[in-house]
Design an enzyme around this catalytic site. Structure first.
Site, mmCIF file in Angstrom:
data_model
loop_
_atom_site.group_PDB
_atom_site.id
_atom_site.type_symbol
_atom_site.label_atom_id
_atom_site.label_comp_id
_atom_site.label_asym_id
_atom_site.label_seq_id
_atom_site.Cartn_x
_atom_site.Cartn_y
_atom_site.Cartn_z
ATOM 1 N N LYS A 6 55.086 28.937 52.353
ATOM 2 C CA LYS A 6 53.597 29.366 52.446
ATOM 3 C C LYS A 6 52.958 28.050 53.216
ATOM 4 C CE LYS A 6 50.492 32.339 51.597
ATOM 5 N NZ LYS A 6 50.475 34.060 51.531
HETATM 6 P P1 NAD Z 1 40.549 37.146 54.854
HETATM 7 O O1 NAD Z 1 40.103 36.088 55.077
HETATM 8 O O2 NAD Z 1 40.479 38.289 55.853
HETATM 9 O O3 NAD Z 1 39.236 37.878 53.890
HETATM 10 C C1 NAD Z 1 38.776 37.108 52.733
HETATM 11 C C2 NAD Z 1 37.703 37.733 52.344
HETATM 12 O O4 NAD Z 1 37.128 37.042 51.117
HETATM 13 C C3 NAD Z 1 36.378 37.532 53.452
HETATM 14 O O5 NAD Z 1 35.725 38.748 53.800
HETATM 15 C C4 NAD Z 1 35.593 36.218 52.727
HETATM 16 O O6 NAD Z 1 34.235 36.392 53.295
HETATM 17 C C5 NAD Z 1 35.635 36.608 51.285
HETATM 18 N N1 NAD Z 1 35.477 35.661 50.475
HETATM 19 C C6 NAD Z 1 35.513 34.308 50.585
HETATM 20 N N2 NAD Z 1 35.316 33.639 49.665
HETATM 21 C C7 NAD Z 1 34.643 34.332 48.773
HETATM 22 C C8 NAD Z 1 33.776 34.199 47.706
HETATM 23 N N3 NAD Z 1 33.856 33.113 47.095
HETATM 24 N N4 NAD Z 1 33.580 35.262 47.005
HETATM 25 C C9 NAD Z 1 33.593 36.580 47.465
HETATM 26 N N5 NAD Z 1 34.431 36.575 48.777
HETATM 27 C C10 NAD Z 1 34.948 35.651 49.347
HETATM 28 O O7 NAD Z 1 41.667 37.011 54.104
HETATM 29 P P2 NAD Z 1 42.793 38.019 53.556
HETATM 30 O O8 NAD Z 1 43.925 38.140 54.317
HETATM 31 O O9 NAD Z 1 42.260 39.453 53.405
HETATM 32 O O10 NAD Z 1 43.536 37.554 52.264
HETATM 33 C C11 NAD Z 1 42.883 37.738 50.970
HETATM 34 C C12 NAD Z 1 43.923 37.394 49.740
HETATM 35 O O11 NAD Z 1 44.861 38.260 50.148
HETATM 36 C C13 NAD Z 1 44.285 36.152 49.930
HETATM 37 O O12 NAD Z 1 44.686 35.705 48.800
HETATM 38 C C14 NAD Z 1 45.547 36.269 50.301
HETATM 39 O O13 NAD Z 1 46.625 35.205 50.250
HETATM 40 C C15 NAD Z 1 45.903 37.735 49.780
HETATM 41 N N6 NAD Z 1 47.122 38.099 50.946
HETATM 42 C C16 NAD Z 1 46.487 38.390 52.160
HETATM 43 C C17 NAD Z 1 47.856 38.934 53.097
HETATM 44 C C18 NAD Z 1 47.500 39.496 54.408
HETATM 45 O O14 NAD Z 1 48.507 40.140 55.035
HETATM 46 N N7 NAD Z 1 46.517 39.108 55.083
HETATM 47 C C19 NAD Z 1 48.994 39.483 52.517
HETATM 48 C C20 NAD Z 1 49.056 39.142 51.171
HETATM 49 C C21 NAD Z 1 48.090 38.506 50.215
#
Ligand code: NAD
Length: 476
Positions: free
Chosen positions: A107
């Site tokens: 990561k």
């Molecule tokens: P992203 O940046 O696209 O979205 C995150 C969202 O959370 C945003 O809309 C942001 O405004 C919101 N956010 C941030 N702080 C916040 C808070 N305090 N309260 C409420 N909302 C809040 O990120 P993502 O890619 O969707 O990732 C989200 C989670 O999923 C992370 O934990 C990431 O590790 C996990 N994840 C993502 C992927 C992927 O393919 N993108 C894959 C596996 C896991």
């Protein structure tokens, strides 16, 4: 009264690992070898922006090299730190093992608030970070393959891939150095929404197991189930959209940075998404009630809670008050080890992160294979498949003529049956298959072993066992 100390994210992952490992019969030393993070590289680099030099701190952690390349996203956020990156890298190891993606876990992260920079500045910063990582083979198609995570997406992956290609002009597999790229830069159809789609497939599979649904005190299907989602970003948006548009679920609450919106009658996810794009948050959205203290909505009444933003949001301070009987961890580590214990005692069913959000890495695996094979999935066989189907349809049409009114084909059968699968359909089929098989492996341990009373421990047992087998095959 002394407050119980909440473990750090990495400690939480280790505690959950230990809980499962204690139920396994691993040779001495191997347990420790699997748990520890192999290496974490910290880099500080300067970029000249707006007339002065800005110094950024980035990390790339490699948890386990029992399989190579190692794989894991790169996160852009101010909260990025070594502990977090190492916890996320460890989760990647277990996640890849669980869904049988042939990678070790890694990561990366950059301490930055991406919203504070112009696009061309972000490009400069990303290219420089990619340069620092590629120089040390921490971006490399055969050794370490990053992907998007919080704060990064297709755009950043395209810059990184291009940076690597500029530094390795004769590497024919350069495009396979990162996944999650846009389609026109070597990406794959269906990657953007893959993690959200995986959440949908995971829930569908859960609801195919009535005994498991019963454990959560529910019955029936996803239809009509009330959902609260935290974080309407890549993962949360797609999961909520698919569940409401395709499975009949009712999204009643959405929690974002600037508070939460709630409407027991259901919220139009696409409309909220458009609102956020335009206004930067959920505040002011007309068809729901806004609460400034967003995290309180995690405690609202619902059937399925989908934390899809940050780690540690369900912790010792609120676990007792969480009402949802089913939590699916779309984010990594949203439930701390302490909260996990509280919820388990309450009978809450948790579909664990390492399984729930594995859709991203699964489709990343398909993208990597596509890049290495230099050909789009379905390109060779699609028309041949259609030609064979055409033969059958022609025969059926002949029958149709003979039998007259006694038998006829359904009106849309011909068009549907004739169509060969394109890349998107193949990706979805591969993802669905992966999510079903991984769930079944987990669920089997959950049901078969008396000493396993939750899906997370079951998931760890399946993963650790597979990683242990890899190490043993290597002579460790
Ligand atoms: P992203 O940046 O696209 O979205 C995150 C969202 O959370 C945003 O809309 C942001 O405004 C919101 N956010 C941030 N702080 C916040 C808070 N305090 N309260 C409420 N909302 C809040 O990120 P993502 O890619 O969707 O990732 C989200 C989670 O999923 C992370 O934990 C990431 O590790 C996990 N994840 C993502 C992927 C992927 O393919 N993108 C894959 C596996 C896991």
């Amino acid at each position: 009264m002394t407050a119980i100390k909440e473990p750090s994210f990495r400690e939480s992952v280790d505690l959950m690992f230990n809980r499962a490992a204690a139920l396994m019969d691993l040779p001495p030393g191997l347990e420790e070898k699997i748990r520890v993070c192999n290496a974490t590289y910290t880099v500080r680099f300067g970029v000249r922006l707006r007339g002065q030099i800005h110094t950024f701190t980035g990390y790339r952690s490699v948890h386990s090299e029992h399989m190579e390349p190692v794989k894991g996203g790169i996160r852009y956020a101010m909260a990025v730190n070594q502990d977090e990156v190492e916890a996320l890298a460890a989760l990647m190891t277990y996640k890849c093992a669980l869904v049988e993606a042939p990678f070790g876990g890694s990561k990366g992260g950059l301490r930055i608030d991406p919203r504070k920079y112009e696009e061309h500045e972000l490009e400069q910063i990303t290219r420089r970070f990619a340069y620092e990582l590629a120089k040390r083979d921490l971006i490399n198609p055969s050794q370490n393959v990053p992907a998007p995570d919080m704060g990064t997406g297709e755009r950043e992956m395209a810059w990184m891939a291009d940076q690597y290609a500029r530094m390795n002009t004769t590497d024919i597999n350069a495009r396979a150095c990162v996944t999650g790229k846009p389609l026109n830069a070597g990406g794959i159809s269906g990657r953007v929404e893959a993690t959200g789609r995986g959440i949908q497939y995971a829930l569908r599979e859960f609801f195919r197991h009535p005994d498991d649904v019963k454990k959560a005190g529910m019955s029936g299907s996803l239809d009509g189930k009330r959902v609260i989602v935290q974080g309407l970003g890549n993962v949360g948006y797609h999961a909520a959209k698919f569940l409401s548009e395709e499975d009949g679920s009712l999204v009643v609450g959405i929690i974002e940075r600037d508070g939460a919106i709630y409407n027991p009658e259901g919220i139009d996810v696409e409309a909220v998404h458009q609102w956020i794009v335009k206004h930067g948050g959920v505040n002011g959205y007309p068809d729901a009630t806004h609460t400034a203290e967003g995290t309180a909505v995690l405690e609202e009444d619902c059937d399925i809670l989908i934390p899809a933003a940050l780690e540690g949001v369900i912790n010792l301070s609120n676990a007792e008050r969480i009402k949802a009987p089913l939590i699916i961890e779309a984010a990594n580590g949203p439930v701390t080890a302490g909260a996990d214990e509280v919820l388990r005692k309450k009978g809450t069913v948790i579909i664990p992160d390492m399984y729930a959000n594995a859709g991203g890495v699964t489709v990343s695996y398909f993208e990597w294979v596509k890049n290495l094979s230099h050909i789009r999935f379905g390109r060779m066989q699609r028309r041949q498949e259609e030609a064979r189907h055409e033969l059958i349809v022609k025969e059926l049409e002949r029958l149709d003529r003979y039998l007259g009114d006694a038998w006829s084909m359904s009106p849309d059968f011909k068009a549907k049956y004739l169509k060969g699968a394109d890349e998107l359909e193949l990706v979805r089929s591969g993802l669905d298959d992966t999510m079903r098989i991984a769930y079944q492996a987990m669920s089997e341990v959950w049901h078969d072993r008396d000493d396993v009373d939750d899906l997370r421990t079951a998931a760890y047992i399946v993963s650790i066992d597979r990683v242990a087998k890899s190490y043993r095959a290597k002579g460790l």
